[in-house]
Motif scaffolding. Structure first.
Motif, PDB file in Angstrom:
ATOM      1  N   MET A   1      35.309  43.412 -25.129  1.00  0.00           N
ATOM      2  CA  MET A   1      34.021  43.388 -24.425  1.00  0.00           C
ATOM      3  C   MET A   1      33.514  44.819 -24.267  1.00  0.00           C
ATOM      4  SD  MET A   1      33.141  41.744 -20.693  1.00  0.00           S
ATOM      5  CE  MET A   1      33.813  40.160 -21.205  1.00  0.00           C
ATOM      6  N   VAL A   2      32.354  45.091 -24.818  1.00  0.00           N
ATOM      7  CA  VAL A   2      31.838  46.451 -24.799  1.00  0.00           C
ATOM      8  C   VAL A   2      31.153  46.743 -23.459  1.00  0.00           C
ATOM      9  CG1 VAL A   2      29.643  45.770 -25.876  1.00  0.00           C
ATOM     10  CG2 VAL A   2      30.404  48.140 -26.028  1.00  0.00           C
ATOM     11  N   VAL A   3      31.360  47.939 -22.970  1.00  0.00           N
ATOM     12  CA  VAL A   3      30.676  48.409 -21.763  1.00  0.00           C
ATOM     13  C   VAL A   3      29.303  48.933 -22.169  1.00  0.00           C
ATOM     14  CG1 VAL A   3      30.708  50.104 -19.899  1.00  0.00           C
ATOM     15  CG2 VAL A   3      32.842  49.009 -20.618  1.00  0.00           C
ATOM     16  N   THR A   4      28.264  48.505 -21.472  1.00  0.00           N
ATOM     17  CA  THR A   4      26.911  48.974 -21.757  1.00  0.00           C
ATOM     18  C   THR A   4      26.329  49.669 -20.534  1.00  0.00           C
ATOM     19  OG1 THR A   4      25.826  46.933 -21.045  1.00  0.00           O
ATOM     20  CG2 THR A   4      26.535  47.056 -23.343  1.00  0.00           C
ATOM     21  N   ARG A   5      25.461  50.610 -20.787  1.00  0.00           N
ATOM     22  CA  ARG A   5      24.725  51.261 -19.705  1.00  0.00           C
ATOM     23  C   ARG A   5      23.344  51.646 -20.230  1.00  0.00           C
ATOM     24  NH1 ARG A   5      24.883  57.034 -20.206  1.00  0.00           N
ATOM     25  NH2 ARG A   5      26.456  57.736 -21.688  1.00  0.00           N
ATOM     26  N   LYS A   6      22.447  51.915 -19.299  1.00  0.00           N
ATOM     27  CA  LYS A   6      21.081  52.262 -19.656  1.00  0.00           C
ATOM     28  C   LYS A   6      20.803  53.740 -19.380  1.00  0.00           C
ATOM     29  CE  LYS A   6      18.990  47.701 -18.927  1.00  0.00           C
ATOM     30  NZ  LYS A   6      17.886  46.949 -18.282  1.00  0.00           N
ATOM     31  N   LYS A   7      20.151  54.375 -20.322  1.00  0.00           N
ATOM     32  CA  LYS A   7      19.564  55.697 -20.120  1.00  0.00           C
ATOM     33  C   LYS A   7      18.199  55.637 -20.802  1.00  0.00           C
ATOM     34  CE  LYS A   7      20.560  60.629 -20.174  1.00  0.00           C
ATOM     35  NZ  LYS A   7      20.533  60.729 -18.697  1.00  0.00           N
ATOM     36  N   LEU A   8      17.283  54.959 -20.127  1.00  0.00           N
ATOM     37  CA  LEU A   8      16.015  54.601 -20.735  1.00  0.00           C
ATOM     38  C   LEU A   8      15.072  55.791 -20.849  1.00  0.00           C
ATOM     39  CD1 LEU A   8      15.367  51.182 -18.948  1.00  0.00           C
ATOM     40  CD2 LEU A   8      16.368  51.565 -21.217  1.00  0.00           C
ATOM     41  N   VAL A   9      14.469  55.910 -22.014  1.00  0.00           N
ATOM     42  CA  VAL A   9      13.476  56.950 -22.263  1.00  0.00           C
ATOM     43  C   VAL A   9      12.249  56.663 -21.405  1.00  0.00           C
ATOM     44  CG1 VAL A   9      11.957  57.944 -24.021  1.00  0.00           C
ATOM     45  CG2 VAL A   9      14.318  57.333 -24.605  1.00  0.00           C
ATOM     46  N   PRO A  10      11.723  57.658 -20.683  1.00  0.00           N
ATOM     47  CA  PRO A  10      10.528  57.424 -19.855  1.00  0.00           C
ATOM     48  C   PRO A  10       9.357  56.904 -20.690  1.00  0.00           C
ATOM     49  CG  PRO A  10      11.539  59.542 -19.325  1.00  0.00           C
ATOM     50  CD  PRO A  10      12.242  59.027 -20.546  1.00  0.00           C
ATOM     51  N   ASP A  11       8.527  56.053 -20.081  1.00  0.00           N
ATOM     52  CA  ASP A  11       7.443  55.393 -20.808  1.00  0.00           C
ATOM     53  C   ASP A  11       6.496  56.366 -21.494  1.00  0.00           C
ATOM     54  OD1 ASP A  11       8.524  53.038 -19.962  1.00  0.00           O
ATOM     55  OD2 ASP A  11       6.778  52.346 -18.827  1.00  0.00           O
ATOM     56  N   VAL A  12       6.144  57.451 -20.828  1.00  0.00           N
ATOM     57  CA  VAL A  12       5.207  58.414 -21.418  1.00  0.00           C
ATOM     58  C   VAL A  12       5.771  58.972 -22.713  1.00  0.00           C
ATOM     59  CG1 VAL A  12       4.089  60.653 -21.105  1.00  0.00           C
ATOM     60  CG2 VAL A  12       4.138  59.016 -19.215  1.00  0.00           C
ATOM     61  N   GLN A  13       7.023  59.304 -22.678  1.00  0.00           N
ATOM     62  CA  GLN A  13       7.697  59.840 -23.876  1.00  0.00           C
ATOM     63  C   GLN A  13       7.898  58.747 -24.916  1.00  0.00           C
ATOM     64  OE1 GLN A  13      10.935  62.577 -23.025  1.00  0.00           O
ATOM     65  NE2 GLN A  13      12.173  61.550 -24.570  1.00  0.00           N
ATOM     66  N   ALA A  14       8.229  57.539 -24.467  1.00  0.00           N
ATOM     67  CA  ALA A  14       8.464  56.426 -25.387  1.00  0.00           C
ATOM     68  C   ALA A  14       7.222  56.119 -26.214  1.00  0.00           C
ATOM     69  CB  ALA A  14       8.902  55.190 -24.609  1.00  0.00           C
ATOM     70  N   ASN A  15       6.050  56.237 -25.610  1.00  0.00           N
ATOM     71  CA  ASN A  15       4.803  55.963 -26.325  1.00  0.00           C
ATOM     72  C   ASN A  15       4.559  56.938 -27.470  1.00  0.00           C
ATOM     73  OD1 ASN A  15       3.436  53.622 -25.225  1.00  0.00           O
ATOM     74  ND2 ASN A  15       3.299  54.747 -23.299  1.00  0.00           N
ATOM     75  N   GLU A  16       5.185  58.109 -27.405  1.00  0.00           N
ATOM     76  CA  GLU A  16       4.995  59.118 -28.444  1.00  0.00           C
ATOM     77  C   GLU A  16       5.891  58.891 -29.656  1.00  0.00           C
ATOM     78  OE1 GLU A  16       5.547  62.913 -26.643  1.00  0.00           O
ATOM     79  OE2 GLU A  16       3.780  62.742 -25.343  1.00  0.00           O
ATOM     80  N   VAL A  17       6.940  58.066 -29.500  1.00  0.00           N
ATOM     81  CA  VAL A  17       7.896  57.865 -30.604  1.00  0.00           C
ATOM     82  C   VAL A  17       8.092  56.381 -30.908  1.00  0.00           C
ATOM     83  CG1 VAL A  17       9.137  60.053 -30.335  1.00  0.00           C
ATOM     84  CG2 VAL A  17       9.817  58.070 -28.959  1.00  0.00           C
ATOM     85  N   SER A  18       7.061  55.593 -30.668  1.00  0.00           N
ATOM     86  CA  SER A  18       7.139  54.158 -30.947  1.00  0.00           C
ATOM     87  C   SER A  18       5.731  53.626 -31.156  1.00  0.00           C
ATOM     88  CB  SER A  18       7.809  53.416 -29.787  1.00  0.00           C
ATOM     89  OG  SER A  18       6.906  53.275 -28.698  1.00  0.00           O
ATOM     90  N   TYR A  19       5.643  52.339 -31.494  1.00  0.00           N
ATOM     91  CA  TYR A  19       4.354  51.670 -31.590  1.00  0.00           C
ATOM     92  C   TYR A  19       3.991  50.984 -30.276  1.00  0.00           C
ATOM     93  CZ  TYR A  19       4.614  52.372 -36.652  1.00  0.00           C
ATOM     94  OH  TYR A  19       4.691  52.923 -37.891  1.00  0.00           O
ATOM     95  N   GLY A  20       4.655  51.373 -29.206  1.00  0.00           N
ATOM     96  CA  GLY A  20       4.392  50.762 -27.911  1.00  0.00           C
ATOM     97  C   GLY A  20       5.122  49.441 -27.744  1.00  0.00           C
ATOM     98  N   LYS A  21       4.747  48.698 -26.747  1.00  0.00           N
ATOM     99  CA  LYS A  21       5.402  47.423 -26.463  1.00  0.00           C
ATOM    100  C   LYS A  21       4.775  46.299 -27.286  1.00  0.00           C
ATOM    101  CE  LYS A  21       6.921  48.770 -21.857  1.00  0.00           C
ATOM    102  NZ  LYS A  21       6.921  48.451 -20.416  1.00  0.00           N
ATOM    103  N   GLY A  22       5.416  45.115 -27.255  1.00  0.00           N
ATOM    104  CA  GLY A  22       4.935  43.978 -28.013  1.00  0.00           C
ATOM    105  C   GLY A  22       5.864  43.575 -29.145  1.00  0.00           C
ATOM    106  N   ASN A  23       7.130  43.991 -29.073  1.00  0.00           N
ATOM    107  CA  ASN A  23       8.112  43.637 -30.098  1.00  0.00           C
ATOM    108  C   ASN A  23       8.285  42.115 -30.168  1.00  0.00           C
ATOM    109  OD1 ASN A  23      10.417  43.400 -31.755  1.00  0.00           O
ATOM    110  ND2 ASN A  23      11.300  45.290 -30.949  1.00  0.00           N
TER     111      ASN A  23
END
Length: 254
Positions: A1-23
């Motif tokens: 069983m793998v241990v998972t954790r979150k270190k989420l990229v802030p939304d402002v920064q995420a918008n610069e390196v993605s196509y935004g939400k709507g996957n």
């Protein structure tokens, strides 16, 4: 069983390196980091994204032989698959191939994670694909070379429990830094700084110490995290001596 954790990229920064939400979340796309350098583990790649990836690339999870770290929620359309369909409809999973890690264990952890994502999002195993499926790129290269074949990986997924353990938040909310011992020249300190920033994905600085130089990391939250950071510096043979200090300023670097 793998241990998972979150270190989420802030939304402002995420918008610069993605196509935004709507996957559309129809596929799980498996990649390998192709980064075999010591210390290039899941934490390093997650920090790289969190602190501002210099490449026009992004992915949801990085997995190594110890843990899986999530950088983006599934709704984000990350830049990883090399095609519009793959990016807009895929959840991207990067598997680490760092030389100081155990590739077989990393693949087992990746299989557990993929099984969990399939369960959560209702994705069939037929839609668990390689990066190559969308772009033709030789990725994941070690899987494609047969180190752990696609058929073996699919069997791992089928045998996986589909459960993961979410890492419990540390009760120690203090922030700490790691200081290295001193280096005789500024160039030697800069060489260490380069590894910490570009291989480990950390925030770090150089400080003068009389006629010598030392390197100071950004902040870690909790003693467990900072101790792991100090151990990582020693394992990579970047410093023989490290010192952990309490950070008294409420800054946000990490």
């Amino acid at each position: 069983m793998v241990v998972t954790r979150k270190k989420l990229v802030p939304d402002v920064q995420a918008n610069e390196v993605s196509y935004g939400k709507g996957n559309a979340k129809k596929y799980i796309v498996v990649h390998e980091t192709d980064n075999t350098r010591t210390g290039a583990d899941a934490d390093a790649h997650a920090r790289l994204q969190y602190n501002g990836n210099s490449r026009n690339a992004s992915w949801h999870y990085t997995v190594d032989d110890k843990e899986a770290v999530q950088s983006f929620e599934h709704a984000w359309r990350c830049w990883a698959a090399g095609s519009t369909t793959g990016n807009n409809q895929g959840i991207q999973v990067e598997v680490c191939v760092n030389s100081d890690g155990n590739y077989q264990k990393a693949m087992l952890n990746a299989a557990e994670l993929v099984a969990k994502i399939m369960k959560d999002e209702g994705i069939p195993i037929s839609n668990v694909v390689q990066h190559n499926h969308f772009s033709g790129k030789n990725c994941p290269s070690q899987m494609r070379a047969g180190k752990v074949s696609r058929s073996q990986f699919i069997t791992m997924i089928k045998n996986a429990s589909g459960n993961t353990t979410q890492q419990k938040p540390s009760t120690d909310t203090n922030r700490y830094r790691v200081l290295t011992g001193t280096y005789a020249t500024k160039q030697a300190a800069e060489n260490v700084l380069d590894v910490l920033k570009h291989r480990f994905g950390w925030v770090a600085y150089i400080e003068p110490d009389e006629a010598k130089w030392r390197v100071k990391t950004g902040t870690f939250t909790g003693m467990d995290a900072v101790q792991a950071g100090a151990n990582k510096i020693k394992t990579a043979k970047l410093a023989q001596v490290t010192k952990i200090v309490v950070n008294n300023i409420k800054d946000q670097d990490s």
